[in-house]
Design a protein around this motif. Structure first.
Motif, PDB file in Angstrom:
ATOM      1  N   GLY A  80       0.843  -1.195   0.000  1.00  0.00           N
ATOM      2  CA  GLY A  80       0.000   0.000   0.000  1.00  0.00           C
ATOM      3  C   GLY A  80       0.878   1.244   0.000  1.00  0.00           C
ATOM      4  O   GLY A  80       2.068   1.169   0.332  1.00  0.00           O
ATOM      5  N   SER A  81       0.298   2.382  -0.390  1.00  0.00           N
ATOM      6  CA  SER A  81       1.147   3.582  -0.347  1.00  0.00           C
ATOM      7  C   SER A  81       1.419   3.990   1.081  1.00  0.00           C
ATOM      8  O   SER A  81       2.365   4.729   1.357  1.00  0.00           O
ATOM      9  N   ASP A  82       0.630   3.490   2.025  1.00  0.00           N
ATOM     10  CA  ASP A  82       0.941   3.769   3.433  1.00  0.00           C
ATOM     11  C   ASP A  82       2.342   3.269   3.797  1.00  0.00           C
ATOM     12  O   ASP A  82       3.071   3.931   4.530  1.00  0.00           O
ATOM     13  N   TYR A 110      -0.360  10.963   7.050  1.00  0.00           N
ATOM     14  CA  TYR A 110       0.919  11.696   7.130  1.00  0.00           C
ATOM     15  C   TYR A 110       1.209  12.039   8.597  1.00  0.00           C
ATOM     16  O   TYR A 110       2.334  11.876   9.073  1.00  0.00           O
ATOM     17  N   ASN A 155      -7.469  14.561  -0.362  1.00  0.00           N
ATOM     18  CA  ASN A 155      -8.470  13.863   0.455  1.00  0.00           C
ATOM     19  C   ASN A 155      -8.527  14.606   1.799  1.00  0.00           C
ATOM     20  O   ASN A 155      -7.467  14.766   2.421  1.00  0.00           O
ATOM     21  N   ASP A 180       1.171  13.182  -3.257  1.00  0.00           N
ATOM     22  CA  ASP A 180       0.377  11.956  -3.146  1.00  0.00           C
ATOM     23  C   ASP A 180      -0.725  12.016  -4.199  1.00  0.00           C
ATOM     24  O   ASP A 180      -1.651  12.810  -4.105  1.00  0.00           O
ATOM     25  N   ALA A 182      -2.924   9.618  -5.077  1.00  0.00           N
ATOM     26  CA  ALA A 182      -3.806   8.450  -4.937  1.00  0.00           C
ATOM     27  C   ALA A 182      -5.039   8.561  -5.846  1.00  0.00           C
ATOM     28  O   ALA A 182      -5.564   7.550  -6.320  1.00  0.00           O
ATOM     29  N   SER A 209      -5.101   1.079  -5.095  1.00  0.00           N
ATOM     30  CA  SER A 209      -6.281   0.916  -4.226  1.00  0.00           C
ATOM     31  C   SER A 209      -7.515   1.677  -4.687  1.00  0.00           C
ATOM     32  O   SER A 209      -8.605   1.408  -4.207  1.00  0.00           O
ATOM     33  N   LYS A 210      -7.346   2.656  -5.555  1.00  0.00           N
ATOM     34  CA  LYS A 210      -8.483   3.523  -5.886  1.00  0.00           C
ATOM     35  C   LYS A 210      -8.980   3.213  -7.297  1.00  0.00           C
ATOM     36  O   LYS A 210      -9.751   2.300  -7.476  1.00  0.00           O
ATOM     37  N   ARG A 218      -3.267  -4.444  -1.533  1.00  0.00           N
ATOM     38  CA  ARG A 218      -2.272  -3.538  -0.945  1.00  0.00           C
ATOM     39  C   ARG A 218      -1.049  -3.387  -1.854  1.00  0.00           C
ATOM     40  O   ARG A 218      -0.047  -4.080  -1.699  1.00  0.00           O
ATOM     41  N   LEU A 219      -1.159  -2.515  -2.819  1.00  0.00           N
ATOM     42  CA  LEU A 219       0.020  -2.205  -3.621  1.00  0.00           C
ATOM     43  C   LEU A 219       0.119  -0.699  -3.827  1.00  0.00           C
ATOM     44  O   LEU A 219      -0.726  -0.091  -4.483  1.00  0.00           O
ATOM     45  N   GLY A 220       1.151  -0.133  -3.232  1.00  0.00           N
ATOM     46  CA  GLY A 220       1.416   1.304  -3.358  1.00  0.00           C
ATOM     47  C   GLY A 220       2.704   1.507  -4.130  1.00  0.00           C
ATOM     48  O   GLY A 220       3.578   0.628  -4.163  1.00  0.00           O
TER      49      GLY A 220
HETATM   50  C1  LIG Z   1      -4.573  10.477  -0.235  1.00  0.00           C
HETATM   51  C2  LIG Z   1      -4.379   9.045   0.072  1.00  0.00           C
HETATM   52  N1  LIG Z   1      -3.151   8.531   0.015  1.00  0.00           N
HETATM   53  C3  LIG Z   1      -2.924   7.245   0.297  1.00  0.00           C
HETATM   54  C4  LIG Z   1      -3.954   6.419   0.671  1.00  0.00           C
HETATM   55  C5  LIG Z   1      -3.634   4.991   1.047  1.00  0.00           C
HETATM   56  O1  LIG Z   1      -3.472   4.247  -0.063  1.00  0.00           O
HETATM   57  P1  LIG Z   1      -3.048   2.705   0.029  1.00  0.00           P
HETATM   58  O2  LIG Z   1      -4.300   1.918   0.009  1.00  0.00           O
HETATM   59  O3  LIG Z   1      -2.207   2.520  -1.193  1.00  0.00           O
HETATM   60  O4  LIG Z   1      -2.264   2.511   1.296  1.00  0.00           O
HETATM   61  C6  LIG Z   1      -5.251   6.902   0.751  1.00  0.00           C
HETATM   62  C7  LIG Z   1      -6.349   6.018   1.176  1.00  0.00           C
HETATM   63  O5  LIG Z   1      -7.448   6.390   1.426  1.00  0.00           O
HETATM   64  C8  LIG Z   1      -5.467   8.258   0.440  1.00  0.00           C
HETATM   65  O6  LIG Z   1      -6.678   8.796   0.520  1.00  0.00           O
END
Ligand SMILES: Cc1ncc(COP(=O)(O)O)c(C=O)c1O
Length: 349
Positions: A80-82, A110, A155, A180, A182, A209-210, A218-220
């Motif tokens: 995930g990008s997290d 963040y 977001n 970011d 996303a 993810s989006k 889970r792939l960022g």
């Molecule tokens: C702006 C933003 N960045 C990153 C993420 C997380 O993405 P990932 O599912 O790749 O961890 C989200 C998830 O809601 C998001 O809104």
């Protein structure tokens, strides 16, 4: 930016590190089909996932790099990008010494990651129309400011940040500017990926993810200069993207047309929903959106949120976020889901 040297930003302990070499890394250039692997204490009986996954995720990176017109060593993948965002903190921020700048209201991770990594989070609010306040941001920068996080489209507000603001930060901030993206696939604006060669301090994160419909695997993704990616590779956990994720990502990435059809229909649904939302009396504002969600201002967010829950519809109450009093965030669903949402909004109105 002239004289930019990433080594000036890397944490001391990371500077001297070498990437962990996993069992599979050492033999990646051999004809693996002809080899017997007795090196990683795996169970030898084949079931599709009895072996450790490719630690460098070479096949997935090759596809992404080709699609984005980049080199594979400009790509880093994470759980995930997290995870990718967490790696940025760990690579560049000295705990209890360095700081980062974030722009609320924005994505909450963040701040969470800053906290986990014992890094000061300097919050500079967006303006009333949810744009970065460049002067205040630059005033908040000091010698220990390592990163500025820009979420665009943002977001929970849904809007993109003005190009001039992003460029001003890229040109004037001596640390890293993390954009970011996303939600970029839902926006008409191009990605900042095209600017990677221009700005050595630019880092872009994206996710499957989006728009790509793969939140469950889970792939960022992190795109940056070869030098930045090399630093992140030193500290990433060896097998951070599992085999099933790599397989599913490859299948999905090959289906570009289907992904685009889904994005197009989500955007059509979004525009349909925006029209009908304007007819609901208790909604006083619909914020412009370039994402797959829309932020609305209502008379009483807690009340409306609970009423929708009673009707079996879960949305996101953002009323406690700065500048977001009495706001709700609605994700765009299928045509049927959106119809049910609209009927519910009209019924409670
Ligand atoms: C702006 C933003 N960045 C990153 C993420 C997380 O993405 P990932 O599912 O790749 O961890 C989200 C998830 O809601 C998001 O809104």
């Amino acid at each position: 930016m002239e004289n930019f040297d990433i080594n000036n930003l890397v944490r001391e302990n990371v500077k001297t590190m070498k990437p962990y070499s996993s069992a599979r890394d050492e033999f990646k250039d051999f004809d693996v089909a002809q080899m017997i692997f007795l090196d990683a204490n795996e169970n030898p009986y084949q079931n599709g996932v009895n072996r450790y996954p490719d630690p460098q995720q070479s096949s997935v990176k090759a596809v992404l790099a080709k699609q984005r017109n980049l080199k594979t060593n400009q790509v880093l993948l994470g759980n995930g990008s997290d995870e990718v965002l967490d790696l940025l903190f760990r690579a560049f921020c000295e705990p209890k010494v360095d700081n980062v700048i974030t722009l609320p209201p924005t994505y909450g991770m963040y701040g969470v990651l800053a906290n986990i990594n014992a890094v000061e989070n300097r919050e500079v609010l967006l303006s009333q129309d949810f744009q970065p306040q460049i002067e205040s941001i630059l005033e908040s920068v000091d010698a220990n400011t390592k990163m500025i996080f820009l979420c665009s489209p943002n977001n929970p507000t849904g809007n993109s940040f003005a190009d001039e603001s992003v460029v001003t930060l890229l040109q004037n901030f001596k640390g890293l500017v993390v954009i970011d993206e996303a939600y970029i696939d839902f926006s008409k604006k191009p990605s900042w990926l095209n600017e990677l060669d221009e700005y050595p301090n630019l880092i872009i994160t994206q996710t499957l993810s989006k728009a790509y419909g793969l939140a469950g695997i889970r792939l960022g993704i992190c795109y940056a200069s070869v030098a930045i990616i090399a630093v992140l590779n030193k500290i990433k956990p060896p097998y951070n993207v599992n085999e099933l994720t790599q397989q599913r990502a490859l299948e999905r990435l090959a289906d570009k047309e289907k992904i685009q059809l889904e994005i197009d229909s989500i955007v059509i649904q979004r525009d349909e929903l925006l029209k009908v939302l304007s007819e609901v009396k208790f909604i006083s504002k619909i914020y412009p959106t370039e994402a797959n969600f829309v932020l609305i201002k209502v008379d009483d967010a807690n009340k409306r949120y609970n009423e929708l829950i009673q009707k079996g519809i879960v949305i996101r109450n953002r009323t406690t976020q700065p500048l977001c009093e009495n706001t709700l965030r609605l994700t765009i669903g299928t045509a049927d889901e959106n119809k049910i949402l609209m009927e519910a909004l009209k019924a409670i109105g």
